[in-house]
Design a protein around this motif. Structure first.
Motif, PDB file in Angstrom:
ATOM      1  N   GLY A   1     -17.191  19.780  -2.921  1.00  0.00           N
ATOM      2  CA  GLY A   1     -15.693  19.740  -2.958  1.00  0.00           C
ATOM      3  C   GLY A   1     -14.891  19.722  -3.905  1.00  0.00           C
ATOM      4  O   GLY A   1     -15.660  19.764  -5.207  1.00  0.00           O
ATOM      5  N   VAL A   2     -13.576  19.562  -4.127  1.00  0.00           N
ATOM      6  CA  VAL A   2     -12.973  19.491  -5.203  1.00  0.00           C
ATOM      7  C   VAL A   2     -12.951  18.052  -5.858  1.00  0.00           C
ATOM      8  O   VAL A   2     -13.365  17.799  -6.920  1.00  0.00           O
ATOM      9  N   ARG A  39      -6.044  24.763  -9.097  1.00  0.00           N
ATOM     10  CA  ARG A  39      -5.343  25.705  -8.518  1.00  0.00           C
ATOM     11  C   ARG A  39      -6.622  26.802  -8.011  1.00  0.00           C
ATOM     12  O   ARG A  39      -6.722  26.951  -6.881  1.00  0.00           O
ATOM     13  N   THR A  40      -7.771  26.925  -8.936  1.00  0.00           N
ATOM     14  CA  THR A  40      -8.754  27.762  -8.433  1.00  0.00           C
ATOM     15  C   THR A  40      -9.751  27.368  -7.856  1.00  0.00           C
ATOM     16  O   THR A  40     -10.431  27.993  -6.797  1.00  0.00           O
ATOM     17  N   LEU A  73     -12.106  27.317  -2.361  1.00  0.00           N
ATOM     18  CA  LEU A  73     -12.612  26.772  -0.913  1.00  0.00           C
ATOM     19  C   LEU A  73     -11.816  27.315   0.148  1.00  0.00           C
ATOM     20  O   LEU A  73     -12.680  27.507   1.358  1.00  0.00           O
ATOM     21  N   ALA A  74     -10.775  27.684  -0.046  1.00  0.00           N
ATOM     22  CA  ALA A  74      -9.926  28.599   1.272  1.00  0.00           C
ATOM     23  C   ALA A  74     -10.484  29.878   1.403  1.00  0.00           C
ATOM     24  O   ALA A  74     -10.416  30.533   2.645  1.00  0.00           O
ATOM     25  N   LEU A 134     -15.352  32.296 -11.848  1.00  0.00           N
ATOM     26  CA  LEU A 134     -14.710  32.426 -10.508  1.00  0.00           C
ATOM     27  C   LEU A 134     -13.235  31.242 -10.739  1.00  0.00           C
ATOM     28  O   LEU A 134     -12.138  31.388 -10.325  1.00  0.00           O
ATOM     29  N   PHE A 135     -13.654  30.143 -11.540  1.00  0.00           N
ATOM     30  CA  PHE A 135     -12.657  29.173 -11.576  1.00  0.00           C
ATOM     31  C   PHE A 135     -11.847  29.033 -12.954  1.00  0.00           C
ATOM     32  O   PHE A 135     -11.111  28.269 -13.291  1.00  0.00           O
ATOM     33  N   ILE A 136     -12.318  29.969 -13.717  1.00  0.00           N
ATOM     34  CA  ILE A 136     -11.584  29.995 -15.174  1.00  0.00           C
ATOM     35  C   ILE A 136     -10.807  31.148 -15.256  1.00  0.00           C
ATOM     36  O   ILE A 136     -11.225  32.423 -15.151  1.00  0.00           O
TER      37      ILE A 136
END
Length: 308
Positions: A152-153, A122-123, A128-129, A49-51
């Motif tokens: 969180g980030v 960015r990802t 989170l949004a 999801l983040f890569i």
């Protein structure tokens, strides 16, 4: 002559066994590359999801290189057993091609490492949004936070701008509501058993840990591929040198075999025996012993002239 033949055979055996050992070492290296590539591919899959998608190319290339290297190592061992100069030269060429692939994987990993921070920032903010609107994104964020024990980030307060319960006007300015995956320990609510209360949240954001995992994975690919590539470059030189040694030893052995055949009166051209001396080809025929003994010797007696 016997000592020279013994030295020649010893040199051939030494070159053969050396190439077999080198091929076996490359096969072990290939298995190691496959294991590393598979592990990194699994890590990237867990946090897909983040890569970004192109980050999975270097580990996939590393796995492919491992399987190709196993096949090349098998080819080298076969060429050594058969003492085939052509197969050993082909083995060296294939090793050089694998060397080019490994350099490509290392370059891609180094480039990938420089893009990790910007990509994760960015990802992760984007995830989170979309946490409240996409169940798939919510599952991925919860897996990251619970697995890495983070929230969180950069800090738990990042949820204040994204998480829907934080938009409640009854909350104080310093209060932040976070998902349950941010909690280190949970307890049931006294008033409502269907609700849980977060007793302690994780203090650190997930960016630092995610950056460490992805960066170290990229560095492992880059350093591993670079190290194996230079070792294989030595393998390429070794393969060509062994092929040259085998070719020289086989030439020397054939030359000595030819000399031995010449000393035994065997002609090399056409592989035919030399015609015997009493054949019609030589133009000379020797009498047998029986023919020699079958004729009595002639006696010549001179006659005196008659006297009239």
């Amino acid at each position: 002559m016997a000592n020279r033949d013994l030295q020649l055979n010893s040199g051939m055996r030494c070159a053969k066994y050396m190439l077999i050992i080198v091929s076996f070492m490359f096969a072990l290296t290939a298995i190691l590359l496959i294991m590393v590539g598979t592990t990194i591919q699994a890590i990237f899959g867990d946090f897909s999801l983040f890569i970004d998608g192109h980050f999975s190319s270097p580990p996939a290339l590393l796995i492919a290189i491992g399987f190709i290297l196993i096949a090349v190592a098998t080819l080298g061992a076969y060429g050594a057993v058969k003492e085939s100069v052509m197969v050993i030269n082909l083995y060296g060429v294939c090793l050089f091609l694998v060397f080019i692939l490994e350099v490509s994987a290392a370059i891609a990993a180094f480039v990938m490492q420089s893009q990790v921070k910007g990509m994760l920032m960015r990802t992760m903010h984007q995830a989170l949004a979309e946490y409240d609107h996409d169940p798939y994104v919510a599952a991925g964020v919860d897996f990251m936070q619970s697995g890495l024990e983070c929230c969180g980030v950069n800090q738990p307060e990042d949820w204040k701008d994204y998480y829907e319960p934080n938009k409640n006007s009854t909350l104080d300015a310093d209060d932040v509501v976070v998902p349950n995956s941010c909690c280190g320990s949970l307890a049931e609510d006294i008033n409502d058993s269907s609700q849980v209360t977060c007793l302690q949240t994780f203090d650190y954001g997930c960016f630092r840990k995610m950056n460490f995992i992805v960066s170290q994975s990229a560095m492992l690919i880059a350093t591993g591929a670079t190290t194996v590539a230079f070792v294989q470059l030595l393998g390429v030189l070794c393969a060509f040198m062994l092929a040259k040694t085998l070719r020289r030893n086989k030439s020397i052995r054939e030359a000595r075999r030819w000399q031995l055949q010449q000393s035994l009166g065997v002609l090399i051209s056409g592989g035919k025996m030399a015609p015997p001396q009493n054949s019609a080809v030589t133009g000379y025929q020797q009498l047998d012993n029986s023919e020699k003994a079958g004729h009595e010797p002639y006696t010549y007696t001179p006659q005196s002239p008659s006297v009239n």
